[in-house]
Design a protein around this motif. Structure first.
Motif, PDB file in Angstrom:
ATOM      1  N   SER A  84       0.515  -1.260  -0.393  1.00 49.20           N
ATOM      2  CA  SER A  84      -0.009   0.561  -0.129  1.00 49.20           C
ATOM      3  C   SER A  84       0.863   1.241  -0.069  1.00 49.20           C
ATOM      4  CB  SER A  84      -0.926   0.312   1.144  1.00 49.20           C
ATOM      5  OG  SER A  84      -2.163   1.201   1.252  1.00 49.20           O
ATOM      6  N   GLY A  85       0.289   2.144   1.122  1.00 43.57           N
ATOM      7  CA  GLY A  85       1.614   3.348   0.950  1.00 43.57           C
ATOM      8  C   GLY A  85       2.818   3.269   1.723  1.00 43.57           C
ATOM      9  N   ASP A  86       3.026   2.290   2.533  1.00 45.72           N
ATOM     10  CA  ASP A  86       4.019   1.668   3.017  1.00 45.72           C
ATOM     11  C   ASP A  86       5.661   1.090   2.946  1.00 45.72           C
ATOM     12  OD1 ASP A  86       3.480   3.132   6.220  1.00 45.72           O
ATOM     13  OD2 ASP A  86       1.411   1.886   5.989  1.00 45.72           O
ATOM     14  N   LEU A  87       6.297   1.058   3.134  1.00 44.56           N
ATOM     15  CA  LEU A  87       7.401   0.899   3.072  1.00 44.56           C
ATOM     16  C   LEU A  87       8.238   0.626   4.659  1.00 44.56           C
ATOM     17  CD1 LEU A  87       9.305   0.206   0.869  1.00 44.56           C
ATOM     18  CD2 LEU A  87      10.524   2.367   1.416  1.00 44.56           C
ATOM     19  N   LEU A  88       8.254  -0.691   4.622  1.00 44.40           N
ATOM     20  CA  LEU A  88       9.383  -1.474   5.415  1.00 44.40           C
ATOM     21  C   LEU A  88      10.656  -1.744   4.980  1.00 44.40           C
ATOM     22  CD1 LEU A  88       7.087  -4.171   7.701  1.00 44.40           C
ATOM     23  CD2 LEU A  88       8.032  -1.885   8.568  1.00 44.40           C
ATOM     24  N   VAL A  89      11.152  -1.141   6.201  1.00 46.04           N
ATOM     25  CA  VAL A  89      13.235  -0.776   4.887  1.00 46.04           C
ATOM     26  C   VAL A  89      13.929  -2.247   6.789  1.00 46.04           C
ATOM     27  CG1 VAL A  89      15.522   0.024   4.801  1.00 46.04           C
ATOM     28  CG2 VAL A  89      13.042   0.881   3.933  1.00 46.04           C
ATOM     29  N   PHE A  90      14.252  -2.922   6.259  1.00 44.28           N
ATOM     30  CA  PHE A  90      14.588  -3.987   7.040  1.00 44.28           C
ATOM     31  C   PHE A  90      16.441  -4.533   7.157  1.00 44.28           C
ATOM     32  CE2 PHE A  90      10.605  -5.773   7.046  1.00 44.28           C
ATOM     33  CZ  PHE A  90      10.492  -6.066   8.284  1.00 44.28           C
ATOM     34  N   ILE A  91      17.531  -3.918   7.864  1.00 43.09           N
ATOM     35  CA  ILE A  91      18.615  -3.133   7.407  1.00 43.09           C
ATOM     36  C   ILE A  91      19.250  -4.079   8.170  1.00 43.09           C
ATOM     37  CG2 ILE A  91      20.441  -1.719   7.558  1.00 43.09           C
ATOM     38  CD1 ILE A  91      18.663   0.313   6.657  1.00 43.09           C
ATOM     39  N   LEU A 164       4.629  -3.435  18.138  1.00 42.14           N
ATOM     40  CA  LEU A 164       4.759  -5.119  18.189  1.00 42.14           C
ATOM     41  C   LEU A 164       4.688  -6.070  19.114  1.00 42.14           C
ATOM     42  CD1 LEU A 164       8.687  -4.619  17.406  1.00 42.14           C
ATOM     43  CD2 LEU A 164       6.294  -5.155  15.853  1.00 42.14           C
ATOM     44  N   GLU A 165       4.895  -7.423  18.880  1.00 44.67           N
ATOM     45  CA  GLU A 165       3.760  -8.542  19.943  1.00 44.67           C
ATOM     46  C   GLU A 165       5.088  -8.906  20.466  1.00 44.67           C
ATOM     47  OE1 GLU A 165       1.398 -11.535  18.181  1.00 44.67           O
ATOM     48  OE2 GLU A 165       0.134 -10.287  16.677  1.00 44.67           O
ATOM     49  N   LEU A 166       5.590  -7.631  21.362  1.00 45.91           N
ATOM     50  CA  LEU A 166       7.437  -8.104  22.351  1.00 45.91           C
ATOM     51  C   LEU A 166       6.743  -9.589  22.842  1.00 45.91           C
ATOM     52  CD1 LEU A 166       7.467  -4.817  22.816  1.00 45.91           C
ATOM     53  CD2 LEU A 166       8.789  -6.125  20.546  1.00 45.91           C
ATOM     54  N   PRO A 167       8.416 -10.798  22.167  1.00 42.61           N
ATOM     55  CA  PRO A 167       7.721 -11.824  22.754  1.00 42.61           C
ATOM     56  C   PRO A 167       8.255 -12.126  24.458  1.00 42.61           C
ATOM     57  CG  PRO A 167      10.447 -12.211  21.920  1.00 42.61           C
ATOM     58  CD  PRO A 167       8.618 -10.440  21.582  1.00 42.61           C
ATOM     59  N   ASP A 168       8.739 -12.625  25.555  1.00 40.29           N
ATOM     60  CA  ASP A 168       9.173 -12.865  26.472  1.00 40.29           C
ATOM     61  C   ASP A 168      10.577 -12.008  26.359  1.00 40.29           C
ATOM     62  OD1 ASP A 168      10.228 -12.789  29.360  1.00 40.29           O
ATOM     63  OD2 ASP A 168      10.070 -14.923  29.245  1.00 40.29           O
ATOM     64  N   ASN A 169      10.476 -11.338  27.102  1.00 46.53           N
ATOM     65  CA  ASN A 169      12.373 -10.781  26.499  1.00 46.53           C
ATOM     66  C   ASN A 169      13.411 -12.029  27.550  1.00 46.53           C
ATOM     67  OD1 ASN A 169      12.553  -8.935  24.426  1.00 46.53           O
ATOM     68  ND2 ASN A 169      11.591  -7.257  25.634  1.00 46.53           N
ATOM     69  N   ASP A 170      13.474 -13.100  28.220  1.00 47.83           N
ATOM     70  CA  ASP A 170      14.769 -13.722  28.371  1.00 47.83           C
ATOM     71  C   ASP A 170      14.926 -14.442  27.647  1.00 47.83           C
ATOM     72  OD1 ASP A 170      15.947 -15.320  29.753  1.00 47.83           O
ATOM     73  OD2 ASP A 170      14.192 -16.352  31.688  1.00 47.83           O
ATOM     74  N   MET A 171      16.314 -14.028  27.070  1.00 46.40           N
ATOM     75  CA  MET A 171      16.891 -14.411  26.456  1.00 46.40           C
ATOM     76  C   MET A 171      17.536 -15.350  26.279  1.00 46.40           C
ATOM     77  SD  MET A 171      19.881 -11.549  24.833  1.00 46.40           S
ATOM     78  CE  MET A 171      20.152 -12.291  23.651  1.00 46.40           C
ATOM     79  N   SER A 172      17.375 -16.007  27.137  1.00 47.96           N
ATOM     80  CA  SER A 172      18.121 -17.934  27.550  1.00 47.96           C
ATOM     81  C   SER A 172      16.898 -18.756  27.179  1.00 47.96           C
ATOM     82  CB  SER A 172      18.326 -17.700  29.087  1.00 47.96           C
ATOM     83  OG  SER A 172      17.133 -18.078  29.815  1.00 47.96           O
ATOM     84  N   GLU A 186       5.827  -9.944  10.188  1.00 48.16           N
ATOM     85  CA  GLU A 186       4.048 -10.029  10.314  1.00 48.16           C
ATOM     86  C   GLU A 186       3.367  -8.538  11.255  1.00 48.16           C
ATOM     87  OE1 GLU A 186       2.784 -14.705   9.099  1.00 48.16           O
ATOM     88  OE2 GLU A 186       2.577 -13.373  11.648  1.00 48.16           O
ATOM     89  N   SER A 187       4.176  -8.652  12.192  1.00 45.32           N
ATOM     90  CA  SER A 187       4.264  -7.157  13.682  1.00 45.32           C
ATOM     91  C   SER A 187       4.156  -5.425  13.162  1.00 45.32           C
ATOM     92  CB  SER A 187       5.005  -7.828  14.801  1.00 45.32           C
ATOM     93  OG  SER A 187       4.839  -9.149  15.512  1.00 45.32           O
ATOM     94  N   ALA A 188       5.873  -5.708  12.202  1.00 43.74           N
ATOM     95  CA  ALA A 188       6.018  -4.686  12.050  1.00 43.74           C
ATOM     96  C   ALA A 188       4.918  -3.975  11.155  1.00 43.74           C
ATOM     97  CB  ALA A 188       7.462  -4.619  10.769  1.00 43.74           C
ATOM     98  N   MET A 189       4.844  -5.407  10.191  1.00 46.82           N
ATOM     99  CA  MET A 189       3.338  -4.364   9.390  1.00 46.82           C
ATOM    100  C   MET A 189       2.540  -4.156   9.629  1.00 46.82           C
ATOM    101  SD  MET A 189       4.301  -7.550   5.572  1.00 46.82           S
ATOM    102  CE  MET A 189       3.250  -6.836   4.874  1.00 46.82           C
ATOM    103  N   ILE A 190       1.551  -4.519  10.702  1.00 47.73           N
ATOM    104  CA  ILE A 190       0.492  -4.591  11.120  1.00 47.73           C
ATOM    105  C   ILE A 190       1.037  -3.297  12.092  1.00 47.73           C
ATOM    106  CG2 ILE A 190      -0.671  -4.683  13.481  1.00 47.73           C
ATOM    107  CD1 ILE A 190      -0.323  -8.488  12.503  1.00 47.73           C
ATOM    108  N   ALA A 191       2.178  -3.109  12.656  1.00 45.29           N
ATOM    109  CA  ALA A 191       2.496  -1.447  13.218  1.00 45.29           C
ATOM    110  C   ALA A 191       2.275  -0.831  12.265  1.00 45.29           C
ATOM    111  CB  ALA A 191       3.424  -1.707  14.048  1.00 45.29           C
ATOM    112  N   ALA A 192       2.392  -0.717  10.983  1.00 43.34           N
ATOM    113  CA  ALA A 192       2.658   0.476  10.220  1.00 43.34           C
ATOM    114  C   ALA A 192       1.480   0.291   9.273  1.00 43.34           C
ATOM    115  CB  ALA A 192       4.028   0.214   8.957  1.00 43.34           C
TER     116      ALA A 192
END
Length: 235
Positions: A84-91, A164-172, A186-192
């Protein structure tokens, strides 16, 4: 005082050579491994993005062929998803980074168990208006939607906007998987998609400079609002 003439090499003491060797052996080796992990994560992100674009195109085209969803590879460290009118840039950033002790996961027991876990590769997702790139409106802003940190064990830490649908941030417990990467995209697209453009008030666009006109700066362009980071996450 100098022990040799300017420009002449001198032999470094053995203890300093040992320190350099140990630093190279530990940190440099660890950073190379983290870079490879980040590169594999980015390649996985590419793959799931392409699959997602194909799936969405199949669903949307029969309904409205004018709504395009496109994947575009820019180089080894950047790709775009246009919808649509959005652009997601992944770097993917080429450098390995660390953070202050009080930031994010740095104070966790998992990170402190191994000093190599204090270093991360990082992948950013930015949201731009697609027309900003198309018409080269250089002053138009982009918005960071999320940042993915990857460590030496191929575990991740994801931070980003509240949408964003952030998960549990326990890196282990957070291991890089195709399912997790797809959730990130998917979450990034929904947010945009859910963050609409807001037109500026009339008084802000009553005047336009010649420079703005020559540089194709449309002062009536909208700007995104509503993106906000949660700075009170529990790590």
């Amino acid at each position: 005082m100098p022990t040799a003439e300017a420009g002449s090499p001198t032999e470094a003491p053995a203890d300093r050579l040992d320190q350099i060797f140990e630093g190279l052996k530990q940190k440099s080796t660890a950073k190379q491994a983290i870079f490879r992990n980040t590169q594999m994560a980015f390649d996985c992100l590419r793959l799931v993005s392409q699959e997602l674009v194909v799936e969405l195109s199949r669903k949307l085209t029969p309904l409205d062929s004018s709504v395009l969803i496109e994947y575009r590879s820019i180089n080894d460290m950047e790709f775009h998803i246009k919808f649509s009118g959005d652009l997601l840039v992944f770097i993917m950033h080429s450098n390995i980074v660390t953070f202050p002790d009080d930031y994010g996961p740095m104070s966790s027991a998992y990170v402190n168990e191994d000093f190599r876990r204090r270093f991360f590769g990082h992948i950013m997702a930015y949201n731009f208006m697609a027309d900003s790139i198309k018409y080269q409106r250089l002053n138009d802003p982009g918005y960071l939607v999320g940042r993915l940190l990857v460590n030496i064990n191929n575990h991740y830490f994801l931070e980003g906007v509240q949408q964003l649908e952030l998960p549990d941030n326990d890196m282990s417990d957070n291991l890089i998987t195709p399912e997790m990467m797809r959730l990130f995209v998917e979450s990034a697209m929904i947010a945009a998609v859910n963050n609409d453009l807001i037109a500026p008030p009339l008084p802000e666009i009553q005047k336009i400079s010649v420079k703005q006109k020559l540089e194709n700066q449309q002062v009536s362009r909208g700007s995104k609002v509503g993106f906000s980071f949660s700075h009170e996450q529990v790590y």
